[in-house]
Every structure is written in structure tokens, then in C-alpha cells.
Design an enzyme around this catalytic site. Structure first.
Site, PDB file in Angstrom:
ATOM      1  N   ILE A   1       0.773  -1.175  -0.023  1.00 33.36           N
ATOM      2  CA  ILE A   1      -0.018   0.064   0.171  1.00 33.36           C
ATOM      3  C   ILE A   1       0.869   1.453   0.011  1.00 33.36           C
ATOM      4  O   ILE A   1       0.531   2.129  -0.577  1.00 33.36           O
ATOM      5  CB  ILE A   1      -0.916  -0.139   1.152  1.00 33.36           C
ATOM      6  CG1 ILE A   1      -1.626  -1.189   1.455  1.00 33.36           C
ATOM      7  CG2 ILE A   1      -1.582   1.261   1.196  1.00 33.36           C
ATOM      8  CD1 ILE A   1      -2.875  -1.480   0.210  1.00 33.36           C
TER       9      ILE A   1
ATOM     10  N   GLY B   1       0.967 -11.138  13.845  1.00 36.86           N
ATOM     11  CA  GLY B   1       1.230 -11.873  12.861  1.00 36.86           C
ATOM     12  C   GLY B   1       0.520 -13.111  12.579  1.00 36.86           C
ATOM     13  O   GLY B   1       0.627 -14.092  13.393  1.00 36.86           O
TER      14      GLY B   1
ATOM     15  N   GLY C   1      -4.816  -8.423  12.445  1.00 36.27           N
ATOM     16  CA  GLY C   1      -4.438  -7.645  10.991  1.00 36.27           C
ATOM     17  C   GLY C   1      -5.206  -8.305  10.112  1.00 36.27           C
ATOM     18  O   GLY C   1      -6.457  -7.898   9.650  1.00 36.27           O
TER      19      GLY C   1
ATOM     20  N   CYS D   1       8.001  -0.295   8.218  1.00 40.71           N
ATOM     21  CA  CYS D   1       7.140  -0.643   6.862  1.00 40.71           C
ATOM     22  C   CYS D   1       8.265  -0.998   5.774  1.00 40.71           C
ATOM     23  O   CYS D   1       9.022  -0.151   5.415  1.00 40.71           O
ATOM     24  CB  CYS D   1       6.266   0.576   6.668  1.00 40.71           C
ATOM     25  SG  CYS D   1       5.562   0.246   4.888  1.00 40.71           S
TER      26      CYS D   1
ATOM     27  N   LEU E   1       1.606   2.922   2.635  1.00 37.35           N
ATOM     28  CA  LEU E   1       1.216   3.842   3.685  1.00 37.35           C
ATOM     29  C   LEU E   1       0.346   5.044   2.968  1.00 37.35           C
ATOM     30  O   LEU E   1       0.630   6.384   3.647  1.00 37.35           O
ATOM     31  CB  LEU E   1       2.406   4.383   4.296  1.00 37.35           C
ATOM     32  CG  LEU E   1       3.217   3.352   5.164  1.00 37.35           C
ATOM     33  CD1 LEU E   1       4.541   3.732   5.647  1.00 37.35           C
ATOM     34  CD2 LEU E   1       2.310   2.991   6.250  1.00 37.35           C
TER      35      LEU E   1
END
Ligand SMILES: Cc1cc2nc3c(=O)[nH]c(=O)nc-3n(C[C@H](O)[C@H](O)[C@H](O)COP(=O)(O)O)c2cc1C
Length: 311
Positions: free
Chosen positions: A74, A246, A268, A133, A76
Site C-alpha cells: 500500500i 502476525g 490484522g 514498513c 502507507l
């Protein structure tokens, strides 16, 4: 019939009604999940990563499904801090769980400024500093892979905030405990791990990467064993609370992290598969404890038995 187990946990002074927290970037700014999830049942909410300026992220395609997981790049994309405060925070303030803002910058100064601006805001319990990231060119992992720059970023943020400071660690390093200790020494109140693992997928017909950014971050069940191992290592190496992330899809997955020593967990990719994964996991933890007459979730945290069993 045994009593209802107590699910509350403490995260360095912050009381969570249960250990189940949303992972940044997978739960929007929470309002997107209103009507799908009883938001007030969550342990805490961590919103999408924020930068000083709005960001468009990487060009598409930027998500691809892979066996037992997904790759994303993505990059961010986010509304920026100003629009967050104006458009997103008023709704978040109506919710009872503590709200954490996840932040990222391209310089140490960006991180410090974001922290200072958030510190002044009511309705924000703390910040989660994303130094991990893998999908942005500057910042992100560029900081998170080196213990000295981790120290600099965390120290700069610590100077600007009295709120709870979570540092989010990357698995894309040789020894995660070195990075963890550096963040702790610089003043982190807690650590969260792992962010995504850098990966890649190729379309064999076009011979092109399936993601325009070429590489992306792998998340979902495929990364759970790696995440669990790293969480366990960091729990041994530091004295501050560790939040496990995770591939947690079920209550059983969450319990593995808690037994390995995580004080809380973040959910997530599971939110994309099942929008109410978080509340299902809370229910599942409660049932697990009740069926075994365990009075408190805190009674199982860090109870991993590693001594060899005698046969
Ligand atoms: C689509 C997507 C967007 C993400 N965005 C962010 C982000 O903005 N900031 C951040 O710290 N982590 C971000 N992450 C990482 C997740 O918070 C989490 O650490 C990672 O996905 C591993 O957990 P999971 O396997 O439960 O998804 C993102 C993950 C995904 C899949």
C-alpha cells in the site's frame, strides 16, 4: 458452572478490557467497521499509519493473495494528521477502548513532530511508532533495521510525548532482539511485532511482478510461526510489555502468543477475511479460559514451559 474469567490486561499503565487490539492498516480509522464489529468490545484500536502530509501510497496493483497469506505494498496511503484530527478523531473519541495513532515519517523530525501534535490531543491514549514498513522508499524500515537510528527515532518521539509509546518492530532484520533493546533503552513503553515480512510474487504469463512495487509485505497465517518465534525472543530480551502480531486468525492463535509471553495481541489480515474476527477471538479466549477454570487471562501470559519433558 465456573465464573466468567477476567480478560483485562495492563500495558505499561494502560488498562485494556481484553488483550485483543486491531493492527494498524487493517481496520481503517475504525468507523469502516462500525456495524460489523461492536467496537466498544475491543481491547484497543490502532488506526492506519499517519504521516504529516496526506499520502497516496504506491500505484496499483498493490495487494495480491498468496498461499496462506497476502502481499501488500500500500505504501502507507493515509489522510494525513490534519484530516485525521478534523475528520476521524471526533468519531474515535466516542468509543470506549483506548485509541492509538500509528505514525511514520521520512525523517527523525517528522516522527517527533507527529508525536508532539498527537500529544496535545484528547482521546489519544498513545502512539505506535512504525519503523518497520517495508513498502516505502524513505523512512519506515530504513530506520527500523539499524539499532542506532531506532534509538534516535524513539528518543526523539519520547521527548515529545507523555503518552504511551509503542515501537513497532520489523521482522526484516538479522537479530530482532538488538533492535528491541535499542527501542527499550530509548524510552519505549512497549513493543509490538511483527510488521510484514518482505516478499514477492511473479505472474508467469506476463513475467511481471504481481505487485507494481515489485516487493510487498507478507501477512496472514503464513507468517505466524516466524512472528511467534520473534515475540518469544523479544519477551526474553526486554522488560517492557510485548504485543504479538502476525497471522492471528483465531483465539487459539492468540493464546499461543499470550502463552509465549505477549501482554496483548493485534489482529490484522484476519479483519479482511472475517470483519468480526476480533470479537470472535475475544469470545474464544473467554471460552478457553472458562472451560479450564482459569480465572484471569493474565494467568496464562508467559506460561510457556520450555524445560524438556521427561518421558
Ligand atoms: C493492507 C495492510 C496495510 C497495513 N498498513 C500498516 C500501517 O499503516 N502501519 C503499520 O504499522 N502496519 C501496517 N500493516 C501491518 C499490520 O499492522 C501487521 O503488522 C501485519 O499485517 C502482520 O499482522 P497480520 O498477519 O495479522 O496481518 C499493514 C498490513 C496490511 C495487510
Amino acid at each position: 458452572m465456573s465464573k466468567k474469567p477476567e480478560l483485562n490486561v495492563t500495558l505499561g499503565g494502560i488498562e485494556l478490557q481484553n488483550p485483543v487490539v486491531t493492527a494498524s492498516g487493517t481496520f481503517g480509522y475504525a468507523r469502516e467497521f462500525e456495524g460489523l464489529v461492536d467496537l466498544n468490545r475491543l481491547g484497543a484500536i490502532i488506526v492506519k499509519g499517519l504521516s504529516l502530509q496526506p499520502a497516496r501510497g504506491n500505484p496499483p496493483p498493490r495487494i495480491v493473495e498468496t498461499p496462506c497469506g497476502m502481499l501488500n505494498a500500500i505504501g502507507l496511503e493515509n489522510v494525513g494528521i490534519e484530516a485525521f484530527v478534523r475528520d476521524k478523531l471526533p468519531f474515535l473519541r466516542t468509543l470506549s477502548p483506548p485509541i492509538f495513532a500509528n505514525i511514520y515519517g521520512t525523517t527523525v523530525g517528522d516522527y517527533a513532530e507527529l508525536a508532539a501534535r498527537l500529544d496535545a490531543l484528547e482521546g489519544i491514549a498513545g502512539v505506535e511508532v512504525n519503523i518497520s514498513c517495508p513498502n516505502v522508499k524513505a523512512g519506515g524500515l530504513a530506520f527500523g533495521a539499524d539499532p542506532d537510528s531506532v534509538f534516535q527515532v524513539v528518543e526523539a518521539v519520547r521527548e515529545k510525548t507523555t503518552k504511551h509509546l509503542i515501537v513497532k518492530l520489523s521482522p526484516n532484520v538479522t537479530d530482532v532482539t538488538v533492535i528491541a533493546r535499542s527501542a527499550e533503552a530509548a524510552g519505549a513503553d512497549s513493543l509490538s511485532l511483527i510488521n510484514t515480512i518482505t516478499g514477492m510474487a511473479v505472474d508467469i504469463e506476463s513475467r511481471r511482478p504481481k505487485i507494481a512495487n515489485i516487493t510487498g509485505g507478507l501477512s496472514g497465517p503464513a507468517i505466524k510461526p516466524v512472528a511467534l518465534r520473534m515475540v518469544w525472543q523479544v519477551v526474553q530480551a526486554t522488560k517492557i510489555p510485548v504485543i504479538g502480531i502476525g497471522g492471528i486468525m483465531t483465539a487459539e492463535d492468540a493464546l499461543e502468543f499470550l502463552i509465549a509471553g505477549a501482554a496483548a495481541v493485534q489482529i490484522g489480515t484476519a479483519n479482511f477475511v472475517k470483519p468480526h474476527a476480533t470479537t470472535d477471538i475475544i469470545d474464544g479466549i473467554e471460552i478457553f479460559l472458562k472451560n479450564r477454570n482459569i480465572a484471569r487471562v493474565s494467568d496464562i501470559i508467559g506460561t510457556l514451559e520450555t524445560a524438556p519433558s521427561i518421558f
